[in-house]
Enzyme design. Structure first.
Site, PDB file in Angstrom:
ATOM      1  N   THR A   1      -5.166   1.332 -21.170  1.00  0.00           N
ATOM      2  CA  THR A   1      -5.098   0.476 -19.986  1.00  0.00           C
ATOM      3  C   THR A   1      -6.495   0.302 -19.415  1.00  0.00           C
ATOM      4  OG1 THR A   1      -4.783   2.324 -18.464  1.00  0.00           O
ATOM      5  CG2 THR A   1      -2.784   1.327 -19.428  1.00  0.00           C
TER       6      THR A   1
ATOM      7  N   ASP B   1       0.882  -1.162   0.000  1.00  0.00           N
ATOM      8  CA  ASP B   1       0.000   0.000   0.000  1.00  0.00           C
ATOM      9  C   ASP B   1       0.920   1.211   0.000  1.00  0.00           C
ATOM     10  OD1 ASP B   1      -1.647   2.146   0.518  1.00  0.00           O
ATOM     11  OD2 ASP B   1      -2.741   1.190   2.154  1.00  0.00           O
ATOM     12  N   VAL B   2       1.007   1.912  -1.120  1.00  0.00           N
ATOM     13  CA  VAL B   2       2.009   2.975  -1.254  1.00  0.00           C
ATOM     14  C   VAL B   2       1.743   4.154  -0.320  1.00  0.00           C
ATOM     15  CG1 VAL B   2       2.579   2.373  -3.633  1.00  0.00           C
ATOM     16  CG2 VAL B   2       0.777   4.070  -3.191  1.00  0.00           C
TER      17      VAL B   2
ATOM     18  N   TYR C   1      -6.751  14.553 -10.096  1.00  0.00           N
ATOM     19  CA  TYR C   1      -5.717  13.794 -10.806  1.00  0.00           C
ATOM     20  C   TYR C   1      -4.637  14.740 -11.324  1.00  0.00           C
ATOM     21  CZ  TYR C   1      -3.662  10.514 -14.165  1.00  0.00           C
ATOM     22  OH  TYR C   1      -2.802   9.702 -14.868  1.00  0.00           O
TER      23      TYR C   1
ATOM     24  N   LYS D   1      -0.711  14.732 -10.115  1.00  0.00           N
ATOM     25  CA  LYS D   1       0.353  14.451 -11.076  1.00  0.00           C
ATOM     26  C   LYS D   1       1.258  15.669 -11.287  1.00  0.00           C
ATOM     27  CE  LYS D   1      -0.497  10.127 -12.066  1.00  0.00           C
ATOM     28  NZ  LYS D   1       0.482   9.069 -11.738  1.00  0.00           N
TER      29      LYS D   1
END
Length: 241
Positions: free
Chosen positions: A185, A58-59, A150, A154
């Site tokens: 993806t 789990d980052v 997002y 980023k």
């Protein structure tokens, strides 16, 4: 070591690294099962000729990276980290609450920060002149109305990588950031609704292995003088908007 390596770009990077001669690949991900199904990444890595090790990660948890570093130490220490793990959130800006914002930032930015910190400490301790590659997005260079959390996360990855590159360079470690465009993806197809109707000069979405090729190049000695760079892999999209 590759975070988010059970699916998408992370999965493709793990396999490409093995194909290019990596001795061992640490697959750091929440689960062994890929979003897109199929064989686990560890099996694909081993088929490509490298030793593979899955470490549940789990980052968002600093302790998770202790296990990742310990696994890398079994193979002589980590010399490359690719921070690929990420999530999306497609919602109108005015509808975002603090919990939603923190969820995206914790995975996309804090996870990248924690992974980079753990990798840098490991490389310095073992004397590795390694490479850290962070994955941002063209969304971290431009703003999208329905992906503001997002884009913010980023963008933070992008700016952080510049600071990271300066901090670790005296130890012989390089840090760079990759900005993919729309890549075919499972995350794009399902979580981001297939992407936005933008004009891509090459006329198609990217493929995971095309981003992986860039990441693996940045991990190699072929990019030995590349540090603190932003590399855009988007088929020309950001060049024409």
């Amino acid at each position: 070591m590759i975070t988010g390596a059970n699916s998408g770009i992370g999965r493709a990077t793990a396999v490409r690294a093995a194909e290019e001669g990596a001795a061992a690949v640490i697959v750091a991900a929440p689960s062994l099962t890929a979003r897109e199904g199929g064989a686990p990444t560890t099996e694909l890595v081993e088929q490509a000729g490298a030793t593979a090790r899955f470490v549940p990660t789990d980052v968002r948890d600093p302790a998770a990276f202790d296990a990742v570093v310990a696994a890398a130490d079994e193979f002589g220490g980590m010399d490359t980290l690719a921070n690929v793990a990420g999530i999306s959130d497609r919602v109108d800006l005015l509808e975002i609450d603090l919990e939603r914002l923190r969820r995206v930032m914790s995975v996309n930015f804090e996870g990248t920060f924690l992974g980079s910190q753990a990798a840098a400490r490991s490389m310095i301790r073992t004397g590795k002149h390694g490479s850290i590659i962070n994955v941002s997005s063209v969304g971290g260079m431009r703003g999208f109305a329905h992906a503001s959390t997002y884009s913010a996360s980023k963008g933070a990855v992008r700016a952080f990588t510049y600071a990271l590159a300066d901090a670790v360079a005296p130890h012989g470690i390089r840090a760079n950031v990759v900005h993919p465009g729309q890549v075919d993806t499972e995350m794009l197809r399902v979580e981001m609704g297939g992407g936005s109707p933008i004009r891509i000069p090459l006329g198609r979405k990217g493929r995971p292995h095309e981003i992986a090729d860039t990441i693996v190049w940045l991990a190699s000695d072929l990019s030995s003088y590349v540090n603190g760079a932003s590399i855009v892999v988007d088929g020309g999209y950001s060049a024409v908007i």
